[in-house]
Design an enzyme around this catalytic site. Structure first.
Site, PDB file in Angstrom:
ATOM      1  N   LYS A 141      51.868  -1.117   7.228  1.00  0.00           N
ATOM      2  CA  LYS A 141      53.334  -1.052   7.220  1.00  0.00           C
ATOM      3  C   LYS A 141      53.910  -1.437   8.578  1.00  0.00           C
ATOM      4  O   LYS A 141      54.850  -2.244   8.662  1.00  0.00           O
ATOM      5  CB  LYS A 141      53.801   0.343   6.826  1.00  0.00           C
ATOM      6  N   ASP A 192      58.320   1.795   2.864  1.00  0.00           N
ATOM      7  CA  ASP A 192      58.399   3.147   3.407  1.00  0.00           C
ATOM      8  C   ASP A 192      58.707   4.118   2.269  1.00  0.00           C
ATOM      9  O   ASP A 192      58.702   3.744   1.095  1.00  0.00           O
ATOM     10  CB  ASP A 192      59.447   3.230   4.520  1.00  0.00           C
TER      11      ASP A 192
END
Length: 217
Positions: A121, A139
């Site tokens: 991420k 997220d």
């Protein structure tokens, strides 16, 4: 609405609400963005933005950061949580950038993911926001909304990312990533909407009777 119709509506509605979504983490370079994104793990962007000015006043590049002691870094970032691990990661990744990348943040997702404290991420955010390379970092907001909007099963963030990349045009990924985050914070948070309250949820699923339970990442 079928899925294709939901995708088209979501694209249009988010573009209306957030035509030019700003990057929420304050930064001045790919390096300061990398450090800020690392700090944002299990911490709010607002808190990170309170902490980074003092850190970057001391060291806003790998050479300066590598000269700091871990304890110095940790003392500044303590309120972000997980400060011992993050401080060690920031110092070591700074050393690696000097040793292996001439002090520059590589515009390569595999190289980024090999840095301490940098997962998929974080690497995706840097590729997207620092270098403009299409990516779709997932997220908690994006993972939750993708399920509420019937875009992904939510079995994992990896699956959610794969599903969203398949559904939305590549040229929209970077902008859409930020748009969904802002929408999730402002209109469809975990507490304010259960899949039946916000504008997009109501429009996509007008007949939904029960709260939409979402799988955690």
């Amino acid at each position: 609405m079928n899925k294709a119709q939901r995708v088209e509506y979501i694209l249009q509605r988010l573009q209306q609400l957030y035509p030019q979504p700003p990057i929420p983490l304050q930064h001045s370079s790919p390096y300061t963005l990398l450090v800020a994104v690392l700090l944002s793990a299990q911490c709010t962007d607002a808190r990170v933005n309170q902490v980074t000015p003092a850190l970057f006043a001391l060291a806003d590049n790998p050479a300066a950061m590598a000269r700091l002691e871990v304890d110095q870094i940790q003392a500044i970032i303590r309120s972000c949580g997980l400060s011992p691990q993050k401080a060690r990661a920031i110092k070591r990744l700074s050393e690696i950038l000097l040793e292996e990348h001439n002090g520059e943040v590589p515009a390569d997702i595999d190289a980024l993911e090999r840095l301490p404290g940098v997962g998929h991420k974080t690497a995706s955010v840097v590729m997207s926001q620092a270098f403009g390379v299409p990516a779709f970092p997932v997220d908690t907001h994006i993972h939750r909304l993708a399920q509420r909007w019937g875009l992904s099963s939510g079995k994992s963030v990896t699956q959610t990312e794969r599903d969203l990349k398949r559904l939305f045009p590549r040229e929209a990924w970077n902008r859409l990533h930020l748009q969904i985050i802002y929408y999730g914070r402002e209109h469809c948070s975990a507490r304010s909407c259960d899949g039946r309250s916000c504008d997009i949820c109501r429009t996509c699923y007008p007949d939904r009777k029960q709260p939409r339970r979402t799988r955690k990442a």
